[in-house]
Design a protein around this motif. Structure first.
Motif, PDB file in Angstrom:
ATOM      1  N   ARG A 321      22.760  57.988 -51.021  1.00  0.00           N
ATOM      2  CA  ARG A 321      23.250  57.136 -49.918  1.00  0.00           C
ATOM      3  C   ARG A 321      23.144  57.847 -48.577  1.00  0.00           C
ATOM      4  O   ARG A 321      22.782  57.249 -47.575  1.00  0.00           O
ATOM      5  CB  ARG A 321      24.719  56.777 -50.143  1.00  0.00           C
ATOM      6  CG  ARG A 321      24.955  55.692 -51.140  1.00  0.00           C
ATOM      7  CD  ARG A 321      26.400  55.250 -51.017  1.00  0.00           C
ATOM      8  NE  ARG A 321      26.615  54.583 -49.738  1.00  0.00           N
ATOM      9  CZ  ARG A 321      26.679  53.274 -49.591  1.00  0.00           C
ATOM     10  NH1 ARG A 321      26.562  52.485 -50.639  1.00  0.00           N
ATOM     11  NH2 ARG A 321      26.868  52.747 -48.403  1.00  0.00           N
ATOM     12  N   LEU A 322      23.528  59.128 -48.570  1.00  0.00           N
ATOM     13  CA  LEU A 322      23.503  59.869 -47.312  1.00  0.00           C
ATOM     14  C   LEU A 322      22.086  59.937 -46.758  1.00  0.00           C
ATOM     15  O   LEU A 322      21.860  59.791 -45.564  1.00  0.00           O
ATOM     16  CB  LEU A 322      24.068  61.276 -47.504  1.00  0.00           C
ATOM     17  CG  LEU A 322      25.589  61.364 -47.701  1.00  0.00           C
ATOM     18  CD1 LEU A 322      26.023  62.804 -47.939  1.00  0.00           C
ATOM     19  CD2 LEU A 322      26.322  60.783 -46.493  1.00  0.00           C
ATOM     20  N   GLU A 323      21.142  60.152 -47.658  1.00  0.00           N
ATOM     21  CA  GLU A 323      19.752  60.222 -47.192  1.00  0.00           C
ATOM     22  C   GLU A 323      19.290  58.882 -46.630  1.00  0.00           C
ATOM     23  O   GLU A 323      18.643  58.819 -45.580  1.00  0.00           O
ATOM     24  CB  GLU A 323      18.830  60.680 -48.330  1.00  0.00           C
ATOM     25  CG  GLU A 323      19.007  62.168 -48.627  1.00  0.00           C
ATOM     26  CD  GLU A 323      18.123  62.651 -49.766  1.00  0.00           C
ATOM     27  OE1 GLU A 323      17.236  61.883 -50.213  1.00  0.00           O
ATOM     28  OE2 GLU A 323      18.325  63.804 -50.199  1.00  0.00           O
ATOM     29  N   SER A 324      19.642  57.805 -47.319  1.00  0.00           N
ATOM     30  CA  SER A 324      19.189  56.502 -46.813  1.00  0.00           C
ATOM     31  C   SER A 324      19.938  56.140 -45.530  1.00  0.00           C
ATOM     32  O   SER A 324      19.364  55.552 -44.610  1.00  0.00           O
ATOM     33  CB  SER A 324      19.312  55.422 -47.889  1.00  0.00           C
ATOM     34  OG  SER A 324      20.630  54.936 -47.955  1.00  0.00           O
ATOM     35  N   ALA A 325      21.222  56.516 -45.464  1.00  0.00           N
ATOM     36  CA  ALA A 325      21.983  56.249 -44.231  1.00  0.00           C
ATOM     37  C   ALA A 325      21.371  57.009 -43.065  1.00  0.00           C
ATOM     38  O   ALA A 325      21.261  56.500 -41.952  1.00  0.00           O
ATOM     39  CB  ALA A 325      23.443  56.647 -44.407  1.00  0.00           C
ATOM     40  N   HIS A 326      20.951  58.243 -43.350  1.00  0.00           N
ATOM     41  CA  HIS A 326      20.354  59.061 -42.294  1.00  0.00           C
ATOM     42  C   HIS A 326      19.023  58.466 -41.826  1.00  0.00           C
ATOM     43  O   HIS A 326      18.736  58.427 -40.629  1.00  0.00           O
ATOM     44  CB  HIS A 326      20.159  60.495 -42.800  1.00  0.00           C
ATOM     45  CG  HIS A 326      19.673  61.423 -41.733  1.00  0.00           C
ATOM     46  ND1 HIS A 326      18.356  61.820 -41.652  1.00  0.00           N
ATOM     47  CD2 HIS A 326      20.309  62.001 -40.685  1.00  0.00           C
ATOM     48  CE1 HIS A 326      18.209  62.612 -40.597  1.00  0.00           C
ATOM     49  NE2 HIS A 326      19.382  62.747 -40.001  1.00  0.00           N
ATOM     50  N   ARG A 327      18.240  57.975 -42.784  1.00  0.00           N
ATOM     51  CA  ARG A 327      16.971  57.333 -42.410  1.00  0.00           C
ATOM     52  C   ARG A 327      17.242  56.100 -41.554  1.00  0.00           C
ATOM     53  O   ARG A 327      16.587  55.856 -40.546  1.00  0.00           O
ATOM     54  CB  ARG A 327      16.185  56.906 -43.666  1.00  0.00           C
ATOM     55  CG  ARG A 327      15.412  58.035 -44.328  1.00  0.00           C
ATOM     56  CD  ARG A 327      14.375  57.474 -45.302  1.00  0.00           C
ATOM     57  NE  ARG A 327      14.977  56.678 -46.364  1.00  0.00           N
ATOM     58  CZ  ARG A 327      15.472  57.178 -47.508  1.00  0.00           C
ATOM     59  NH1 ARG A 327      15.415  58.490 -47.735  1.00  0.00           N
ATOM     60  NH2 ARG A 327      15.996  56.387 -48.415  1.00  0.00           N
TER      61      ARG A 327
ATOM     62  N   LEU B 255      26.312  63.798 -42.754  1.00  0.00           N
ATOM     63  CA  LEU B 255      27.636  63.219 -42.987  1.00  0.00           C
ATOM     64  C   LEU B 255      27.995  62.208 -41.902  1.00  0.00           C
ATOM     65  O   LEU B 255      28.638  61.202 -42.174  1.00  0.00           O
ATOM     66  CB  LEU B 255      28.688  64.335 -43.066  1.00  0.00           C
ATOM     67  CG  LEU B 255      28.526  65.200 -44.329  1.00  0.00           C
ATOM     68  CD1 LEU B 255      29.344  66.477 -44.225  1.00  0.00           C
ATOM     69  CD2 LEU B 255      28.923  64.406 -45.583  1.00  0.00           C
ATOM     70  N   ARG B 256      27.537  62.498 -40.683  1.00  0.00           N
ATOM     71  CA  ARG B 256      27.782  61.551 -39.599  1.00  0.00           C
ATOM     72  C   ARG B 256      27.075  60.221 -39.896  1.00  0.00           C
ATOM     73  O   ARG B 256      27.642  59.141 -39.719  1.00  0.00           O
ATOM     74  CB  ARG B 256      27.282  62.131 -38.268  1.00  0.00           C
ATOM     75  CG  ARG B 256      27.851  61.480 -37.036  1.00  0.00           C
ATOM     76  CD  ARG B 256      27.749  62.393 -35.819  1.00  0.00           C
ATOM     77  NE  ARG B 256      26.407  62.931 -35.636  1.00  0.00           N
ATOM     78  CZ  ARG B 256      25.411  62.265 -35.054  1.00  0.00           C
ATOM     79  NH1 ARG B 256      25.622  61.048 -34.600  1.00  0.00           N
ATOM     80  NH2 ARG B 256      24.229  62.811 -34.918  1.00  0.00           N
ATOM     81  N   ALA B 257      25.838  60.345 -40.403  1.00  0.00           N
ATOM     82  CA  ALA B 257      25.088  59.137 -40.760  1.00  0.00           C
ATOM     83  C   ALA B 257      25.813  58.383 -41.873  1.00  0.00           C
ATOM     84  O   ALA B 257      25.928  57.153 -41.841  1.00  0.00           O
ATOM     85  CB  ALA B 257      23.674  59.506 -41.191  1.00  0.00           C
TER      86      ALA B 257
END
Lengths: 388, 321
Positions: A321-327, B255-257
Motif C-alpha cells: 500500500r505504501l508503495e502504491s500510495a507513494h506512486r 509514510l507521509r504518502a
C-alpha cells in the motif's frame, strides 16, 4: 520605492486585505490565518467572511457565526492584539442598510414590505458581493480595527462588485428609475394614455411582465429612490477604499486548472483596475519526490518489530500500500507542476508567491489554524521578501 | 452498479452542477459523450459563459446555435443577449415592437436586472433545444448560482400573476418537473464541498419538490480499503524516528504518502456517509487521478467509468446489460 511586500509586512502594515480566488482553495481558512497572525503581532483584526465551513467556526472557537461581530477567544495574545470574526448575512445586512438610510419609519417599512424588494434581497446575483463591500465600508469607518481581512464569495467572473454593486445597483440606476417613474411623476398612470416612445415601450412591458408586477415595481422605485443617492455615494467611497494604498489584494489558489485560470483572471483584473495586488497564496500543494521507493527494504524490519501482534500479512500488505500510495502521491504532485509554474510566472516582477503544502489533516480546531499559520509564516522568513 | 445511469442516458435534459474544481465540466462532457455513443443526438451547452470552458477542449468556441464537434455531439452557449432577443421575438410577434424594446437602453437594463427574466429566457432557449436534440446537457454555473437559478422560478411566480413572463415561468416549472429532466451533482471528498452539495440538494428539493436529482459524482475520491491492522501499523511506524540520511528521508516520504492516502480514504468515507445520510442520491466515486493525458484523458476515463457503472450498452439508450 519600498521593498517588495512580503506576507509578513502585509499583515503588519496594511489596513485592509481582500482575499480573492475560486471556491474550495482554502480562501476562508487563509483569511482566518492571516487575521490570526496579525492578532498575534498585536493588532486588532476583524475577519469578515462569507460562507465559513462549520469546521472553521469551530476552529475559531465560535459556536457559530452570525451577522454579529464576535471576538475569537485566543490565548497568549500580546497587548492590544485581538481577533474578531463576522459572517456576512446578506439579507440582514441589506435590511440594516435600508433601516439606516431610510428618512423615516414609514419609508423604511414600505421598502421592507415590498414584494419586489424581498425577491431582490434574496435572489439577486451580486447582492452578496455588494453587501460584503457595504459591510466592509461600515466596519472600516468605525475605526475599531487595525486590520480588516475580507474573504470574498467564490465568484468566477469576478470583480464585478468593484465596478458597481452588481446587478442590484444597476437595478437602482438613477436613469432607470427616473425613466420608469417619469409617467407617474407627470401624473399619468396605467389606464391613462401614455404617449411617445416611452409610453409604447411601457405598455409593451406591461404586456410582457404583467401589469401587477409593473405596479409593484413602480411603488418599489418610488419608495426606494430617496435611498438611492446614499447608495451611490457609499459605493464611491467603497471603491476609493479598495484603491487605497493601505489595502492589499491577495489571490488565493490551489494547484489545479480551474483555480489557476481564475487566479490569472483575477490578476489581470486587479492590475487593469490599478488596485494594489500584493501576491499569491497557493494552498493544498502536494509534495513528493519521483524516486521509486522499496517499502520492504526501507521499512520491513521496523514493521516486523512494530507489528508483531498484528495479523501475519499486515506487514506485507501495508508495504504494498505504501508503495502504491507513494506512486499516487508522486503522480498527483507531478500533475501540479505546470500549475505551480503558471502561478510563479504570474507572480513575477513584484507580487509574493507563498506555496503552502497540504496539511496532513483538515483544519478542525485552533491548533489546525495555527499549523496553517506556521506554514504561511515560516520562522526563517522574517521580514525578507518572499517574492522571486 | 449505478441504477439511474441508463435513465440519465435516455433523458431529454440533464443539468450538471457543482462548485468550481469539482470536475463539473468533465462530468458534463462525459455524460454527453456517453449518450452520443449510445446513438443519441446530444447538445452540450453552457449558460451565458463569457469565457466558455468548452472552447479549449473542442478547439472551437460553442455558439448560440450549437456547432457539431463529433458524431452526435454539438456544443453551444446559451447567451443572454441572443436568448432574450429570441424570446421577445416570440412573445411580441411584431418585429418593429421587438426592435423598439431591444433598442431602448433602459428597457434592456431593466430586463437584465428584473428578477427571473434572465432565467426565464435562458430556460425558454433550453426548452427549444430539447425539441431540436434528443438530449441537452447543461454545464451549469457554480452551484450557489444553481440554487438561485432554479429557485427564481418559484420565487418569481409570486411576482408575475399574468403575461408572457408568467407563461414562460410555468413552462419552465413543467420542464423541470418532467420525468426526463434530471440534475446531477459534482462534489469532492472535502467537508466544505460536501456540505454545500447537501445544502444545495436540500434547498432545491424544498423549492422544486418534483425536480429529479438522482446522482452525485464524488470526484477525486478513494474508497476506503485500509484495514484496521494496516492503519494501526501505519500510525506506529509514523511515530518512530525516521532515522538519519537519505533512507530516513525516504522512510518519512513513504509514510507521509501512506498517511495522505489514508486521509483521503477517510475523507471519502465520511463524504459517502454524509451524502448517504442527508440525500437520497446514488453516489458514484470517481477515483483520484494524477498526471496523465490531461483533460482529454480525464474525460475519457470519466466516460468509461459512467459506461461501466451504468452497464451501458452502445447504441441502446436506456438499456442496461
Amino acid at each position: 520605492m519600498s521593498a517588495p511586500l512580503c506576507l509578513d509586512r502585509l499583515v503588519r502594515e496594511r489596513r485592509i486585505i481582500v482575499c480573492v480566488g475560486s471556491g474550495g482553495v482554502g480562501k476562508t481558512t487563509s483569511a482566518a490565518a492571516l487575521g490570526l497572525r496579525a492578532a498575534r503581532l498585536g493588532r486588532r483584526v476583524l475577519v469578515l467572511t462569507i460562507d465559513p465551513a462549520r469546521r472553521l467556526a469551530n476552529a475559531l472557537g465560535l459556536p457559530s457565526f452570525g451577522n454579529e461581530i464576535r471576538q475569537v477567544p485566543l490565548p497568549d495574545l500580546p497587548e492590544g492584539g485581538g481577533l474578531w470574526a463576522c459572517m456576512l448575512d446578506t439579507r440582514a445586512t441589506f435590511d440594516d442598510l435600508i433601516r439606516r438610510m431610510s428618512p423615516d419609519e414609514a419609508a423604511r417599512e414600505a421598502v421592507l414590505a415590498n414584494r419586489v424588494y424581498r425577491v431582490i434581497a434574496d435572489n439577486f446575483a451580486g447582492s452578496q458581493e455588494y453587501m460584503a463591500t457595504e459591510r466592509l465600508y461600515d466596519v472600516h469607518a468605525s475605526g475599531a480595527y487595525d486590520l480588516i481581512v475580507l474573504d470574498t464569495p467564490p465568484v468566477k467572473n469576478a470583480l464585478d462588485f468593484l465596478d458597481s454593486p452588481g446587478r442590484l445597483a444597476r437595478f437602482m440606476d438613477r436613469q432607470i428609475v427616473r425613466w420608469f417613474l417619469a409617467p407617474y411623476d407627470e401624473g399619468r398612470v396605467f389606464g391613462r394614455v401614455l404617449v411617445g416612445t416611452s409610453g409604447v415601450v411601457f405598455r409593451l412591458l406591461g404586456v410582457v411582465f404583467g401589469r401587477e408586477f409593473l405596479e409593484d415595481l413602480t411603488s418599489f422605485f418610488q419608495d426606494f429612490r430617496h435611498l438611492m443617492d446614499g447608495f451611490h455615494e457609499r459605493h464611491e467611497a467603497v471603491l476609493a477604499l479598495f484603491a487605497d494604498p493601505g489595502t492589499a489584494f491577495v489571490v488565493v489558489a490551489a494547484p489545479n486548472e480551474p483555480s489557476v485560470d481564475v487566479a490569472g483572471f483575477f490578476r489581470e483584473e486587479i492590475i487593469a483596475r490599478r488596485l494594489p495586488l500584493a501576491g499569491f497564496i497557493v494552498n493544498q500543494v502536494h509534495e513528493c519526490g519521483t524516486e521509486v521507493l522499496d517499502a520492504q527494504a526501507l521499512l520491513g524490519a521496523r514493521a516486523q518489530a512494530a507489528g508483531g501482534d498484528l495479523p501475519a500479512h499486515t506487514v506485507l500488505s501495508l508495504s504494498a500500500r505504501l508503495e502504491s500510495a507513494h506512486r499516487r502521491l508522486a503522480s498527483v504532485a507531478q500533475a501540479e507542476g505546470p500549475f505551480l509554474a503558471r502561478l510563479a510566472a504570474m507572480a513575477q516582477g513584484g507580487p509574493f508567491l507563498r506555496v503552502v503544502p497540504l496539511l496532513d489533516v483538515p483544519i478542525r480546531d485552533l491548533d489546525g489554524l495555527l499549523e496553517l499559520c506556521a506554514r504561511l509564516f515560516p520562522p526563517a522568513d522574517g521580514d525578507a521578501p518572499i517574492a522571486p | 452498479m449505478i441504477t439511474c445511469l441508463p435513465r440519465l442516458m435516455a433523458a431529454h435534459l440533464l443539468f450538471v452542477t457543482g462548485k468550481g474544481g469539482t470536475g463539473k465540466t468533465t462530468i458534463a462532457m462525459a455524460l454527453a459523450r456517453a449518450a452520443a455513443a449510445q446513438g443519441r443526438r446530444v447538445a452540450l451547452v453552457e449558460v451565458d459563459n463569457q469565457r466558455p470552458s468548452l472552447t479549449e477542449h473542442f478547439g472551437q468556441a460553442p455558439a448560440y446555435h450549437p456547432v457539431n464537434v463529433g458524431p452526435n455531439l454539438w456544443i453551444g452557449n446559451v447567451t443572454w443577449d441572443e436568448a432574450l432577443e429570441e424570446w421577445l421575438g416570440r412573445v411580441v410577434p411584431v418585429p418593429r415592437m421587438t426592435k423598439l424594446i431591444l433598442g431602448n437602453r433602459m428597457v434592456r437594463l431593466f430586463l437584465e436586472v428584473t428578477p427571473g427574466s434572465r432565467e426565464v429566457v435562458t430556460f425558454a432557449r433550453l426548452q427549444q433545444l430539447t425539441e431540436a436534440y434528443d438530449l441537452v446537457v447543461v454545464d451549469m454555473p457554480a452551484s450557489g448560482h444553481a440554487v438561485s437559478f432554479f429557485r427564481v422560478f418559484t420565487r418569481a411566480s409570486s411576482l408575475f400573476s399574468a403575461g408572457p413572463v408568467r407563461h414562460s415561468l410555468d413552462d419552465a416549472l413543467r420542464l423541470l418537473a418532467a420525468p426526463t429532466t434530471h440534475l446531477v451533482f459534482a462534489s469532492l471528498p472535502e467537508e466544505m464541498v460536501v456540505n454545500e452539495t447537501i445544502e444545495t440538494w436540500q434547498r432545491l428539493r424544498e423549492g422544486i419538490p418534483s425536480l429529479s436529482m438522482p446522482l452525485v459524482v464524488l470526484n477525486q475520491g478513494l474508497i476506503p480499503t485500509l484495514s484496521p491492522g494496516e492503519s494501526v501499523l501505519l500510525e506506529r511506524l509514523a511515530r518512530l524516528e525516521p532515522g538519519p540520511g537519505a533512507d530516513g528521508r525516504r522512510r518519512a516520504e513513504l509514510l507521509r504518502a501512506g498517511r495522505w492516502e489514508a486521509q483521503r480514504e477517510q475523507a471519502t468515507g465520511e463524504a459517502m456517509e454524509r451524502l448517504g445520510q442527508f440525500t437520497t442520491m446514488e453516489l458514484l466515486v470517481a477515483p483520484l487521478m494524477g498526471a496523465g493525458g490531461g483533460a482529454a484523458d480525464r474525460i475519457r476515463r470519466m466516460e468509461a467509468l459512467l459506461v461501466r457503472s451504468g452497464a451501458l450498452l452502445p447504441g441502446r439508450p436506456g438499456a442496461a446489460a
